[in-house]
Design a protein around this motif. Structure first.
Motif, mmCIF file in Angstrom:
data_model
loop_
_atom_site.group_PDB
_atom_site.id
_atom_site.type_symbol
_atom_site.label_atom_id
_atom_site.label_comp_id
_atom_site.label_asym_id
_atom_site.label_seq_id
_atom_site.Cartn_x
_atom_site.Cartn_y
_atom_site.Cartn_z
ATOM 1 N N THR A 1 -3.107 4.803 -1.695
ATOM 2 C CA THR A 1 -2.030 4.324 -2.566
ATOM 3 C C THR A 1 -1.561 2.959 -2.087
ATOM 4 O O THR A 1 -1.902 2.531 -0.967
ATOM 5 N N ASP A 2 -0.795 2.269 -2.914
ATOM 6 C CA ASP A 2 -0.234 0.959 -2.558
ATOM 7 C C ASP A 2 1.188 1.108 -2.043
ATOM 8 O O ASP A 2 1.962 1.915 -2.564
ATOM 9 N N ILE A 3 1.520 0.334 -1.042
ATOM 10 C CA ILE A 3 2.903 0.244 -0.589
ATOM 11 C C ILE A 3 3.287 -1.235 -0.523
ATOM 12 O O ILE A 3 2.445 -2.097 -0.273
ATOM 13 N N ARG A 4 4.570 -1.515 -0.794
ATOM 14 C CA ARG A 4 5.047 -2.899 -0.742
ATOM 15 C C ARG A 4 5.284 -3.327 0.699
ATOM 16 O O ARG A 4 5.804 -2.557 1.507
ATOM 17 N N THR A 5 4.917 -4.550 0.983
ATOM 18 C CA THR A 5 5.126 -5.097 2.315
ATOM 19 C C THR A 5 5.361 -6.604 2.191
ATOM 20 O O THR A 5 5.409 -7.133 1.082
#
Length: 580
Positions: free
Chosen positions: A100-104
Protein backbone atom coordinates in the motif's frame (compact mmCIF):
# COMPACT_ATOMS: atom_id res chain seq x y z
CA UNK A 1 5.81 92.11 -92.58
CA UNK A 2 8.17 94.48 -90.96
CA UNK A 3 11.57 93.50 -89.76
CA UNK A 4 10.50 94.01 -86.16
CA UNK A 5 7.56 91.71 -86.60
CA UNK A 6 9.75 88.98 -87.98
CA UNK A 7 12.14 89.28 -85.03
CA UNK A 8 9.24 88.95 -82.58
CA UNK A 9 7.97 85.78 -84.35
CA UNK A 10 11.46 84.21 -84.29
CA UNK A 11 11.87 84.95 -80.57
CA UNK A 12 8.44 83.55 -79.84
CA UNK A 13 9.24 80.29 -81.63
CA UNK A 14 12.59 80.06 -79.91
CA UNK A 15 10.92 80.54 -76.52
CA UNK A 16 8.31 77.88 -77.26
CA UNK A 17 10.97 75.44 -78.39
CA UNK A 18 13.02 76.09 -75.26
CA UNK A 19 9.99 75.52 -72.95
CA UNK A 20 9.16 72.22 -74.58
CA UNK A 21 12.67 70.92 -74.08
CA UNK A 22 12.62 71.91 -70.28
CA UNK A 23 9.38 70.06 -69.54
CA UNK A 24 10.75 66.84 -71.16
CA UNK A 25 13.87 66.96 -69.03
CA UNK A 26 11.86 67.40 -65.83
CA UNK A 27 9.66 64.43 -66.78
CA UNK A 28 12.69 62.21 -67.36
CA UNK A 29 14.21 63.26 -64.07
CA UNK A 30 10.98 62.39 -62.19
CA UNK A 31 10.79 58.93 -63.77
CA UNK A 32 14.38 58.16 -62.72
CA UNK A 33 13.76 59.18 -59.15
CA UNK A 34 10.63 57.06 -58.96
CA UNK A 35 12.45 53.97 -60.21
CA UNK A 36 15.32 54.48 -57.77
CA UNK A 37 12.93 54.77 -54.81
CA UNK A 38 10.97 51.70 -55.97
CA UNK A 39 14.19 49.70 -56.20
CA UNK A 40 15.26 50.87 -52.76
CA UNK A 41 11.87 49.87 -51.29
CA UNK A 42 12.13 46.44 -52.87
CA UNK A 43 15.63 46.00 -51.50
CA UNK A 44 14.49 47.00 -48.02
CA UNK A 45 11.54 44.57 -48.13
CA UNK A 46 13.87 41.82 -49.38
CA UNK A 47 16.30 42.49 -46.55
CA UNK A 48 13.43 42.45 -44.05
CA UNK A 49 12.15 39.13 -45.42
CA UNK A 50 15.65 37.66 -45.38
CA UNK A 51 16.11 38.79 -41.79
CA UNK A 52 12.86 37.19 -40.67
CA UNK A 53 13.76 34.00 -42.58
CA UNK A 54 17.13 33.78 -40.84
CA UNK A 55 15.50 34.50 -37.48
CA UNK A 56 12.92 31.72 -37.86
CA UNK A 57 15.51 29.32 -39.27
CA UNK A 58 17.59 29.85 -36.15
CA UNK A 59 14.54 29.21 -33.94
CA UNK A 60 13.60 26.11 -35.96
CA UNK A 61 17.15 24.81 -35.79
CA UNK A 62 17.26 25.23 -32.01
CA UNK A 63 13.92 23.47 -31.63
CA UNK A 64 15.22 20.56 -33.70
CA UNK A 65 18.38 20.51 -31.60
CA UNK A 66 16.36 20.38 -28.38
CA UNK A 67 14.17 17.66 -29.84
CA UNK A 68 17.05 15.26 -30.59
CA UNK A 69 19.34 16.19 -27.70
CA UNK A 70 19.44 14.08 -24.53
CA UNK A 71 17.87 15.84 -21.54
CA UNK A 72 20.30 17.26 -19.04
CA UNK A 73 19.78 16.09 -15.49
CA UNK A 74 20.05 19.13 -13.30
CA UNK A 75 18.12 17.62 -10.39
CA UNK A 76 16.11 14.52 -9.57
CA UNK A 77 12.89 16.27 -8.61
CA UNK A 78 9.64 15.11 -10.12
CA UNK A 79 6.51 17.20 -10.62
CA UNK A 80 4.38 17.37 -7.48
CA UNK A 81 1.54 15.41 -9.07
CA UNK A 82 3.92 12.56 -9.91
CA UNK A 83 5.49 12.58 -6.46
CA UNK A 84 2.02 12.06 -4.99
CA UNK A 85 0.68 9.74 -7.71
CA UNK A 86 -1.03 6.66 -6.27
CA UNK A 87 -0.27 3.03 -6.94
CA UNK A 88 -3.07 0.51 -6.45
CA UNK A 89 -2.91 -1.56 -3.29
CA UNK A 90 -1.98 -5.21 -3.72
CA UNK A 91 -4.15 -7.56 -1.66
CA UNK A 92 -4.32 -11.33 -1.26
CA UNK A 93 -7.31 -13.43 -2.32
CA UNK A 94 -9.03 -12.65 0.99
CA UNK A 95 -8.40 -8.90 0.89
CA UNK A 96 -5.41 -8.78 3.25
CA UNK A 97 -3.11 -5.91 2.28
CA UNK A 98 0.22 -6.92 0.77
CA UNK A 99 1.36 -3.52 -0.48
CA UNK A 100 0.00 0.00 0.00
CA UNK A 101 1.01 3.67 -0.26
CA UNK A 102 1.75 5.87 2.71
CA UNK A 103 2.39 9.63 2.68
CA UNK A 104 5.85 10.80 3.58
CA UNK A 105 8.19 13.76 2.95
CA UNK A 106 11.63 14.13 1.41
CA UNK A 107 14.34 16.64 2.24
CA UNK A 108 15.76 18.93 -0.44
CA UNK A 109 18.14 21.89 -0.63
CA UNK A 110 18.37 25.00 -2.82
CA UNK A 111 22.16 25.45 -3.14
CA UNK A 112 21.85 29.06 -4.38
CA UNK A 113 20.31 29.98 -1.02
CA UNK A 114 22.86 28.12 1.13
CA UNK A 115 25.25 30.51 2.87
CA UNK A 116 27.45 28.14 4.87
CA UNK A 117 27.40 24.50 3.59
CA UNK A 118 29.59 23.31 6.47
CA UNK A 119 27.14 24.62 9.05
CA UNK A 120 24.20 22.98 7.22
CA UNK A 121 25.99 19.62 7.17
CA UNK A 122 26.94 19.89 10.81
CA UNK A 123 23.33 20.53 11.81
CA UNK A 124 21.83 17.82 9.57
CA UNK A 125 24.29 15.26 10.92
CA UNK A 126 22.75 15.65 14.38
CA UNK A 127 19.49 14.18 12.98
CA UNK A 128 20.72 12.03 10.08
CA UNK A 129 23.44 9.93 11.67
CA UNK A 130 24.38 8.18 8.41
CA UNK A 131 24.59 11.39 6.37
CA UNK A 132 27.05 11.23 3.47
CA UNK A 133 29.11 14.30 4.36
CA UNK A 134 31.20 14.41 1.19
CA UNK A 135 28.26 13.83 -1.17
CA UNK A 136 26.06 16.32 0.67
CA UNK A 137 28.76 19.00 0.55
CA UNK A 138 29.09 18.47 -3.20
CA UNK A 139 25.34 18.97 -3.62
CA UNK A 140 25.21 22.08 -1.42
CA UNK A 141 28.02 23.75 -3.35
CA UNK A 142 26.72 22.89 -6.81
CA UNK A 143 25.37 25.44 -9.29
CA UNK A 144 21.91 23.85 -9.45
CA UNK A 145 18.82 25.32 -7.86
CA UNK A 146 17.56 22.03 -6.44
CA UNK A 147 19.13 18.92 -4.88
CA UNK A 148 17.59 16.00 -3.03
CA UNK A 149 19.33 15.42 0.30
CA UNK A 150 17.29 12.53 1.74
CA UNK A 151 14.21 10.77 0.40
CA UNK A 152 11.35 9.52 2.52
CA UNK A 153 12.00 10.83 6.02
CA UNK A 154 10.15 9.73 9.10
CA UNK A 155 7.83 12.26 10.78
CA UNK A 156 10.25 12.45 13.71
CA UNK A 157 13.18 13.28 11.42
CA UNK A 158 11.14 15.96 9.67
CA UNK A 159 10.19 17.54 12.99
CA UNK A 160 13.80 17.54 14.23
CA UNK A 161 15.12 19.10 11.02
CA UNK A 162 12.42 21.78 11.09
CA UNK A 163 13.51 22.68 14.61
CA UNK A 164 17.03 23.35 13.31
CA UNK A 165 15.76 26.31 11.23
CA UNK A 166 18.21 25.92 8.35
CA UNK A 167 17.73 28.43 5.46
CA UNK A 168 17.65 26.91 1.97
CA UNK A 169 16.29 23.59 3.23
CA UNK A 170 12.78 22.37 2.51
CA UNK A 171 10.48 19.34 2.29
CA UNK A 172 8.45 17.89 -0.56
CA UNK A 173 5.48 15.58 0.10
CA UNK A 174 5.51 12.25 -1.73
CA UNK A 175 4.33 8.67 -1.37
CA UNK A 176 6.21 5.64 -0.20
CA UNK A 177 5.36 2.00 -0.79
CA UNK A 178 4.83 -0.01 2.38
CA UNK A 179 4.71 -3.80 2.67
CA UNK A 180 3.01 -4.81 5.96
CA UNK A 181 4.17 -8.42 5.68
CA UNK A 182 7.81 -7.55 5.06
CA UNK A 183 9.56 -10.48 3.36
CA UNK A 184 6.59 -12.88 3.68
CA UNK A 185 5.63 -12.63 -0.01
CA UNK A 186 8.66 -10.75 -1.31
CA UNK A 187 9.19 -12.66 -4.56
CA UNK A 188 5.51 -12.58 -5.48
CA UNK A 189 4.78 -8.96 -4.64
CA UNK A 190 8.18 -7.58 -5.69
CA UNK A 191 9.18 -4.02 -4.82
CA UNK A 192 9.40 -0.45 -6.16
CA UNK A 193 12.25 2.03 -6.55
CA UNK A 194 12.68 5.34 -4.76
CA UNK A 195 10.28 7.00 -7.22
CA UNK A 196 7.54 4.45 -6.50
CA UNK A 197 7.93 2.61 -9.82
CA UNK A 198 7.67 -1.18 -9.96
CA UNK A 199 11.00 -2.98 -10.25
CA UNK A 200 10.11 -6.65 -9.72
CA UNK A 201 7.29 -9.08 -9.06
CA UNK A 202 3.64 -8.11 -9.37
CA UNK A 203 4.56 -4.48 -8.71
CA UNK A 204 6.36 -4.48 -12.04
CA UNK A 205 3.48 -6.38 -13.65
CA UNK A 206 1.05 -3.62 -12.60
CA UNK A 207 3.30 -0.98 -14.17
CA UNK A 208 3.57 -3.03 -17.37
CA UNK A 209 -0.22 -3.00 -17.66
CA UNK A 210 -0.12 0.74 -18.37
CA UNK A 211 0.43 2.43 -15.03
CA UNK A 212 4.03 3.32 -15.88
CA UNK A 213 2.99 4.85 -19.22
CA UNK A 214 0.29 6.94 -17.56
CA UNK A 215 2.78 8.12 -14.95
CA UNK A 216 5.31 9.04 -17.66
CA UNK A 217 2.87 11.43 -19.33
CA UNK A 218 1.60 12.83 -16.03
CA UNK A 219 -1.86 11.28 -16.17
CA UNK A 220 -1.74 9.67 -12.73
CA UNK A 221 -3.20 11.38 -9.69
CA UNK A 222 -3.22 11.20 -5.92
CA UNK A 223 -6.68 9.62 -5.89
CA UNK A 224 -6.81 6.05 -4.53
CA UNK A 225 -6.95 3.34 -7.20
CA UNK A 226 -8.87 0.08 -7.19
CA UNK A 227 -6.83 -2.61 -5.36
CA UNK A 228 -5.28 -5.43 -7.40
CA UNK A 229 -6.23 -8.79 -5.92
CA UNK A 230 -3.67 -11.59 -6.18
CA UNK A 231 -4.26 -15.33 -6.08
CA UNK A 232 -2.05 -16.02 -3.09
CA UNK A 233 -3.44 -16.70 0.37
CA UNK A 234 -1.36 -14.74 2.88
CA UNK A 235 -1.95 -17.34 5.59
CA UNK A 236 -0.63 -20.18 3.42
CA UNK A 237 2.13 -17.93 2.10
CA UNK A 238 3.33 -17.30 5.65
CA UNK A 239 3.46 -21.04 6.35
CA UNK A 240 5.35 -21.79 3.15
CA UNK A 241 7.93 -19.10 3.83
CA UNK A 242 8.45 -20.36 7.38
CA UNK A 243 9.13 -23.88 6.10
CA UNK A 244 11.44 -22.67 3.33
CA UNK A 245 13.56 -20.40 5.53
CA UNK A 246 13.76 -23.10 8.19
CA UNK A 247 15.09 -25.55 5.58
CA UNK A 248 18.06 -23.26 4.96
CA UNK A 249 19.25 -23.58 8.54
CA UNK A 250 18.00 -27.13 9.15
CA UNK A 251 19.76 -28.66 6.13
CA UNK A 252 22.55 -26.08 5.75
CA UNK A 253 21.47 -25.56 2.14
CA UNK A 254 22.41 -22.61 -0.05
CA UNK A 255 18.81 -22.18 -1.16
CA UNK A 256 15.31 -23.57 -0.83
CA UNK A 257 11.85 -22.96 -2.20
CA UNK A 258 8.27 -24.17 -2.42
CA UNK A 259 5.06 -23.50 -4.31
CA UNK A 260 1.42 -24.43 -3.67
CA UNK A 261 -0.73 -24.62 -6.80
CA UNK A 262 -4.44 -25.22 -7.42
CA UNK A 263 -4.45 -28.11 -9.92
CA UNK A 264 -7.73 -27.07 -11.57
CA UNK A 265 -7.39 -23.29 -11.87
CA UNK A 266 -3.60 -22.89 -12.03
CA UNK A 267 -3.74 -20.29 -9.23
CA UNK A 268 -0.56 -19.93 -7.20
CA UNK A 269 -1.72 -20.02 -3.57
CA UNK A 270 1.78 -19.55 -2.15
CA UNK A 271 5.33 -19.30 -3.44
CA UNK A 272 8.51 -18.69 -1.46
CA UNK A 273 12.20 -18.71 -2.30
CA UNK A 274 15.03 -18.38 0.20
CA UNK A 275 17.23 -16.47 0.76
CA UNK A 276 14.80 -13.61 0.30
CA UNK A 277 14.60 -9.89 1.12
CA UNK A 278 12.40 -7.28 2.73
CA UNK A 279 10.71 -5.20 0.00
CA UNK A 280 10.58 -2.29 2.45
CA UNK A 281 14.37 -2.20 2.17
CA UNK A 282 15.33 -4.36 -0.82
CA UNK A 283 18.94 -3.17 -0.93
CA UNK A 284 19.75 -5.23 2.17
CA UNK A 285 18.70 -8.44 0.41
CA UNK A 286 21.54 -8.40 -2.08
CA UNK A 287 21.58 -10.39 -5.31
CA UNK A 288 21.05 -13.72 -3.55
CA UNK A 289 17.94 -12.44 -1.85
CA UNK A 290 16.50 -10.94 -5.04
CA UNK A 291 16.90 -14.19 -6.97
CA UNK A 292 13.59 -16.05 -7.21
CA UNK A 293 14.64 -19.68 -7.45
CA UNK A 294 11.08 -20.94 -7.97
CA UNK A 295 10.27 -19.19 -11.25
CA UNK A 296 13.56 -17.64 -12.33
CA UNK A 297 15.98 -20.44 -11.48
CA UNK A 298 16.50 -23.49 -13.71
CA UNK A 299 17.59 -26.82 -12.27
CA UNK A 300 17.82 -30.43 -13.28
CA UNK A 301 14.82 -31.76 -11.39
CA UNK A 302 16.12 -35.29 -11.00
CA UNK A 303 13.77 -38.21 -10.49
CA UNK A 304 10.66 -36.03 -10.39
CA UNK A 305 11.01 -36.22 -14.20
CA UNK A 306 10.36 -39.96 -14.02
CA UNK A 307 6.73 -39.02 -13.39
CA UNK A 308 6.56 -37.41 -16.83
CA UNK A 309 8.46 -40.23 -18.53
CA UNK A 310 6.13 -42.90 -17.15
CA UNK A 311 3.08 -40.75 -17.98
CA UNK A 312 4.43 -40.49 -21.52
CA UNK A 313 4.72 -44.26 -21.80
CA UNK A 314 1.22 -44.79 -20.45
CA UNK A 315 -0.27 -42.11 -22.71
CA UNK A 316 1.38 -43.59 -25.80
CA UNK A 317 -0.48 -46.86 -25.28
CA UNK A 318 2.77 -48.81 -25.52
CA UNK A 319 3.01 -49.17 -21.73
CA UNK A 320 0.45 -49.97 -19.03
CA UNK A 321 0.59 -50.51 -15.29
CA UNK A 322 1.07 -54.25 -15.82
CA UNK A 323 4.06 -53.80 -18.15
CA UNK A 324 7.46 -55.03 -16.93
CA UNK A 325 11.00 -54.03 -17.80
CA UNK A 326 14.29 -55.78 -17.16
CA UNK A 327 16.32 -53.74 -14.67
CA UNK A 328 18.89 -56.39 -13.84
CA UNK A 329 21.80 -54.95 -15.77
CA UNK A 330 23.15 -51.41 -16.22
CA UNK A 331 22.73 -49.69 -19.58
CA UNK A 332 25.95 -48.73 -21.37
CA UNK A 333 25.56 -46.05 -24.01
CA UNK A 334 27.81 -43.36 -25.47
CA UNK A 335 30.60 -44.12 -23.03
CA UNK A 336 28.25 -43.77 -20.04
CA UNK A 337 26.84 -46.39 -17.69
CA UNK A 338 23.26 -45.98 -16.49
CA UNK A 339 22.57 -47.81 -13.25
CA UNK A 340 20.11 -47.71 -10.36
CA UNK A 341 20.91 -45.99 -7.08
CA UNK A 342 18.76 -48.48 -5.17
CA UNK A 343 18.99 -51.35 -7.67
CA UNK A 344 16.84 -54.43 -7.15
CA UNK A 345 18.61 -56.49 -9.78
CA UNK A 346 15.41 -57.95 -11.22
CA UNK A 347 12.54 -57.36 -13.61
CA UNK A 348 10.32 -54.51 -12.39
CA UNK A 349 6.72 -53.58 -13.05
CA UNK A 350 5.80 -49.97 -13.82
CA UNK A 351 4.64 -49.25 -10.24
CA UNK A 352 7.90 -50.76 -8.95
CA UNK A 353 9.94 -48.62 -11.36
CA UNK A 354 8.19 -45.59 -9.91
CA UNK A 355 8.47 -46.78 -6.30
CA UNK A 356 12.15 -47.76 -6.47
CA UNK A 357 13.00 -44.84 -8.78
CA UNK A 358 14.70 -47.09 -11.31
CA UNK A 359 16.84 -45.23 -13.84
CA UNK A 360 17.16 -48.37 -15.94
CA UNK A 361 13.44 -49.04 -16.07
CA UNK A 362 12.61 -45.39 -16.80
CA UNK A 363 15.20 -45.22 -19.61
CA UNK A 364 13.65 -48.31 -21.23
CA UNK A 365 10.19 -46.75 -21.08
CA UNK A 366 11.56 -43.65 -22.85
CA UNK A 367 13.21 -45.89 -25.45
CA UNK A 368 9.87 -47.57 -26.06
CA UNK A 369 8.31 -44.23 -27.03
CA UNK A 370 11.27 -42.92 -29.02
CA UNK A 371 13.26 -39.69 -29.12
CA UNK A 372 10.79 -37.55 -31.08
CA UNK A 373 7.82 -38.75 -29.04
CA UNK A 374 9.75 -38.00 -25.84
CA UNK A 375 10.60 -34.47 -26.94
CA UNK A 376 7.05 -33.79 -28.14
CA UNK A 377 5.50 -34.97 -24.88
CA UNK A 378 7.71 -32.77 -22.70
CA UNK A 379 6.98 -29.85 -25.03
CA UNK A 380 3.24 -30.40 -24.62
CA UNK A 381 3.71 -30.29 -20.85
CA UNK A 382 5.45 -26.92 -21.18
CA UNK A 383 8.75 -28.19 -19.79
CA UNK A 384 10.89 -27.19 -22.77
CA UNK A 385 9.49 -23.70 -23.43
CA UNK A 386 9.32 -20.50 -21.41
CA UNK A 387 6.40 -20.49 -19.01
CA UNK A 388 3.77 -17.78 -19.52
CA UNK A 389 2.44 -16.04 -16.43
CA UNK A 390 2.07 -12.54 -14.99
CA UNK A 391 5.26 -12.64 -12.94
CA UNK A 392 8.07 -10.96 -14.93
CA UNK A 393 10.84 -13.08 -13.41
CA UNK A 394 10.54 -16.26 -15.49
CA UNK A 395 13.56 -18.15 -16.86
CA UNK A 396 13.93 -20.10 -20.10
CA UNK A 397 14.46 -23.83 -19.63
CA UNK A 398 17.47 -25.43 -21.28
CA UNK A 399 17.69 -28.58 -23.39
CA UNK A 400 20.17 -30.21 -25.78
CA UNK A 401 20.51 -28.56 -29.19
CA UNK A 402 20.13 -31.96 -30.78
CA UNK A 403 18.35 -34.84 -29.11
CA UNK A 404 20.21 -38.12 -29.42
CA UNK A 405 19.47 -41.42 -27.74
CA UNK A 406 21.84 -40.69 -24.86
CA UNK A 407 19.98 -37.39 -24.28
CA UNK A 408 16.59 -39.09 -24.24
CA UNK A 409 17.89 -41.71 -21.80
CA UNK A 410 19.32 -39.22 -19.29
CA UNK A 411 16.40 -36.79 -19.61
CA UNK A 412 14.01 -39.65 -18.78
CA UNK A 413 15.29 -39.61 -15.20
CA UNK A 414 15.88 -35.87 -14.90
CA UNK A 415 19.38 -35.13 -16.18
CA UNK A 416 20.13 -33.12 -19.31
CA UNK A 417 17.15 -30.72 -19.14
CA UNK A 418 16.90 -27.80 -16.72
CA UNK A 419 13.50 -26.33 -15.91
CA UNK A 420 12.09 -24.01 -13.27
CA UNK A 421 10.46 -25.58 -10.21
CA UNK A 422 7.25 -23.64 -10.92
CA UNK A 423 6.79 -25.07 -14.41
CA UNK A 424 7.60 -28.51 -13.04
CA UNK A 425 4.75 -28.06 -10.56
CA UNK A 426 2.44 -26.90 -13.36
CA UNK A 427 3.27 -30.00 -15.42
CA UNK A 428 2.78 -32.09 -12.27
CA UNK A 429 -0.72 -30.65 -11.88
CA UNK A 430 -1.57 -31.94 -15.36
CA UNK A 431 -0.61 -35.44 -14.22
CA UNK A 432 -3.32 -35.52 -11.56
CA UNK A 433 -6.10 -33.15 -12.72
CA UNK A 434 -7.34 -35.23 -15.63
CA UNK A 435 -4.56 -34.40 -18.08
CA UNK A 436 -5.15 -30.66 -18.55
CA UNK A 437 -2.25 -28.21 -18.69
CA UNK A 438 -3.31 -24.91 -17.10
CA UNK A 439 -0.93 -21.96 -17.27
CA UNK A 440 -0.13 -20.67 -13.77
CA UNK A 441 -1.54 -17.36 -12.63
CA UNK A 442 -0.93 -15.00 -9.74
CA UNK A 443 -4.37 -13.45 -10.20
CA UNK A 444 -7.70 -14.99 -9.12
CA UNK A 445 -9.18 -17.38 -11.69
CA UNK A 446 -12.35 -19.45 -11.56
CA UNK A 447 -12.62 -23.07 -12.63
CA UNK A 448 -14.70 -22.03 -15.65
CA UNK A 449 -12.11 -19.45 -16.70
CA UNK A 450 -9.34 -22.02 -16.32
CA UNK A 451 -11.16 -24.55 -18.48
CA UNK A 452 -11.24 -21.99 -21.33
CA UNK A 453 -7.44 -21.66 -21.35
CA UNK A 454 -6.60 -25.27 -20.44
CA UNK A 455 -5.03 -27.64 -22.96
CA UNK A 456 -5.65 -31.39 -22.88
CA UNK A 457 -2.14 -32.83 -23.00
CA UNK A 458 -2.83 -36.44 -22.03
CA UNK A 459 -5.68 -38.89 -21.75
CA UNK A 460 -7.82 -38.80 -18.60
CA UNK A 461 -7.00 -42.49 -18.13
CA UNK A 462 -3.29 -41.61 -18.05
CA UNK A 463 -3.97 -39.06 -15.32
CA UNK A 464 -5.94 -41.69 -13.38
CA UNK A 465 -2.99 -44.10 -13.58
CA UNK A 466 -0.59 -41.37 -12.43
CA UNK A 467 -2.77 -40.62 -9.41
CA UNK A 468 -2.50 -44.29 -8.52
CA UNK A 469 1.30 -44.20 -8.87
CA UNK A 470 1.61 -41.04 -6.78
CA UNK A 471 -0.43 -42.60 -4.00
CA UNK A 472 1.43 -45.91 -4.36
CA UNK A 473 4.75 -44.14 -3.88
CA UNK A 474 3.35 -42.10 -1.02
CA UNK A 475 2.36 -45.25 0.84
CA UNK A 476 5.15 -47.64 -0.14
CA UNK A 477 8.02 -45.60 -1.55
CA UNK A 478 10.10 -42.46 -1.07
CA UNK A 479 7.01 -40.34 -0.46
CA UNK A 480 6.33 -41.80 2.97
CA UNK A 481 8.12 -38.91 4.68
CA UNK A 482 5.60 -36.52 3.15
CA UNK A 483 2.48 -38.37 4.30
CA UNK A 484 0.07 -36.47 6.52
CA UNK A 485 -2.56 -38.46 8.40
CA UNK A 486 -6.01 -37.88 6.93
CA UNK A 487 -4.88 -35.95 3.83
CA UNK A 488 -3.71 -38.78 1.55
CA UNK A 489 -0.51 -37.23 0.17
CA UNK A 490 1.24 -38.79 -2.82
CA UNK A 491 4.24 -37.74 -4.86
CA UNK A 492 7.70 -38.35 -6.24
CA UNK A 493 11.14 -37.46 -4.93
CA UNK A 494 14.02 -36.19 -7.04
CA UNK A 495 17.68 -36.21 -6.01
CA UNK A 496 19.88 -34.77 -8.75
CA UNK A 497 23.64 -34.35 -8.75
CA UNK A 498 24.53 -30.77 -9.64
CA UNK A 499 26.81 -29.87 -12.52
CA UNK A 500 30.03 -28.20 -11.37
CA UNK A 501 32.60 -27.14 -13.99
CA UNK A 502 30.91 -29.29 -16.62
CA UNK A 503 30.84 -32.47 -14.53
CA UNK A 504 28.34 -33.97 -12.09
CA UNK A 505 29.43 -33.49 -8.49
CA UNK A 506 28.28 -36.36 -6.27
CA UNK A 507 28.58 -34.29 -3.11
CA UNK A 508 26.29 -31.46 -4.30
CA UNK A 509 22.63 -32.31 -4.76
CA UNK A 510 19.47 -30.55 -5.80
CA UNK A 511 16.63 -32.27 -3.96
CA UNK A 512 12.97 -31.85 -4.86
CA UNK A 513 9.63 -33.41 -4.04
CA UNK A 514 6.56 -33.16 -6.29
CA UNK A 515 3.41 -33.89 -4.28
CA UNK A 516 -0.36 -33.74 -4.69
CA UNK A 517 -3.22 -34.09 -2.21
CA UNK A 518 -5.72 -35.50 -1.46
CA UNK A 519 -4.98 -38.28 -3.93
CA UNK A 520 -8.57 -39.57 -4.06
CA UNK A 521 -9.54 -36.17 -5.54
CA UNK A 522 -6.45 -34.00 -6.01
CA UNK A 523 -6.96 -30.30 -5.33
CA UNK A 524 -3.44 -28.97 -4.82
CA UNK A 525 0.12 -29.62 -5.93
CA UNK A 526 2.98 -28.82 -3.58
CA UNK A 527 6.56 -28.73 -4.85
CA UNK A 528 9.50 -28.22 -2.49
CA UNK A 529 13.24 -28.20 -3.06
CA UNK A 530 16.56 -27.82 -1.26
CA UNK A 531 19.68 -26.64 -3.06
CA UNK A 532 22.81 -28.42 -1.81
CA UNK A 533 21.49 -29.73 1.52
CA UNK A 534 24.06 -31.30 3.81
CA UNK A 535 24.00 -34.07 6.35
CA UNK A 536 25.51 -33.88 9.81
CA UNK A 537 28.73 -35.23 8.30
CA UNK A 538 28.76 -32.32 5.87
CA UNK A 539 29.20 -34.54 2.80
CA UNK A 540 26.19 -33.16 0.93
CA UNK A 541 24.65 -36.60 0.45
CA UNK A 542 21.26 -35.75 1.92
CA UNK A 543 18.43 -37.24 -0.16
CA UNK A 544 15.14 -35.67 -1.21
CA UNK A 545 13.28 -38.17 0.95
CA UNK A 546 14.98 -36.76 4.05
CA UNK A 547 14.95 -33.05 3.12
CA UNK A 548 12.37 -32.00 0.50
CA UNK A 549 9.71 -34.56 1.51
CA UNK A 550 9.55 -33.44 5.18
CA UNK A 551 9.07 -29.88 3.91
CA UNK A 552 5.95 -31.00 2.03
CA UNK A 553 4.66 -32.73 5.14
CA UNK A 554 5.08 -29.60 7.24
CA UNK A 555 3.36 -27.37 4.67
CA UNK A 556 0.36 -29.68 4.18
CA UNK A 557 -0.04 -30.32 7.91
CA UNK A 558 -0.38 -26.62 8.61
CA UNK A 559 -1.98 -25.34 5.38
CA UNK A 560 -4.48 -28.04 4.40
CA UNK A 561 -7.15 -26.99 6.95
CA UNK A 562 -6.76 -23.36 5.84
CA UNK A 563 -7.28 -24.43 2.23
CA UNK A 564 -10.52 -26.12 3.21
CA UNK A 565 -9.39 -29.71 2.68
CA UNK A 566 -11.18 -31.98 5.13
CA UNK A 567 -9.19 -34.88 6.59
CA UNK A 568 -10.43 -38.42 6.17
CA UNK A 569 -9.55 -41.41 8.31
CA UNK A 570 -10.23 -45.09 7.94
CA UNK A 571 -10.38 -47.18 4.81
CA UNK A 572 -13.56 -45.54 3.55
CA UNK A 573 -12.83 -42.10 5.00
CA UNK A 574 -15.86 -42.21 7.29
CA UNK A 575 -13.96 -42.35 10.58
CA UNK A 576 -13.13 -38.85 11.90
CA UNK A 577 -11.14 -37.89 14.92
CA UNK A 578 -13.23 -36.19 17.58
CA UNK A 579 -10.56 -33.55 18.04
CA UNK A 580 -8.17 -32.81 15.21
Amino acid sequence: MSFLSRIMIVKSRAHFSSGSRGRGSEKASFEGTRKRKSAQAKNRVGLLIAGFAVFYCVIGGRLMQYGVAQPLTTSSILPADRLLASRPDLVDRNGAVLATDIRTVSLFAEPNKIIDPDEVIEKLATVLNDLDVKGTYSKLTSNSRFQWLRRQLTPKQQSQILALGIPGIGFRPEKRRFYPGGPTAAHVVGYVNIDNRGVAGMERYVDNQGLADLAAVGMTSSQPLEPVKLSIDLRVQSIVRDVVTEAISKYSSIGAGAVVLDVHTGEVLAMASAPDFDPNNPAEGGEQGWFNRVSNGTFEMGSTFKSFTIAMGLDSGKVNLQSTFDARFPIRIGGFTIKDFHGKGRILSVPEIFQFSSNIGTAKIADTVGIEGHKDFLTKLGLLTKMRTELPEVAYPSQPREWKKINSVTISFGHGVSTTPLQTAVAGAALVNGGKLVEPTFLPRTRAEADKVATQVMKPTTSKDMRFLFEWNGVNGSGRNARVAGFNVGGKTGTADKVVNGRYAHDKNFNAFLAAFPMDNPQYVVLTFCDEPKTEKGNGAALAATSAAPMVKEIITRAAPILGVKPKFGNDGSALLVSY
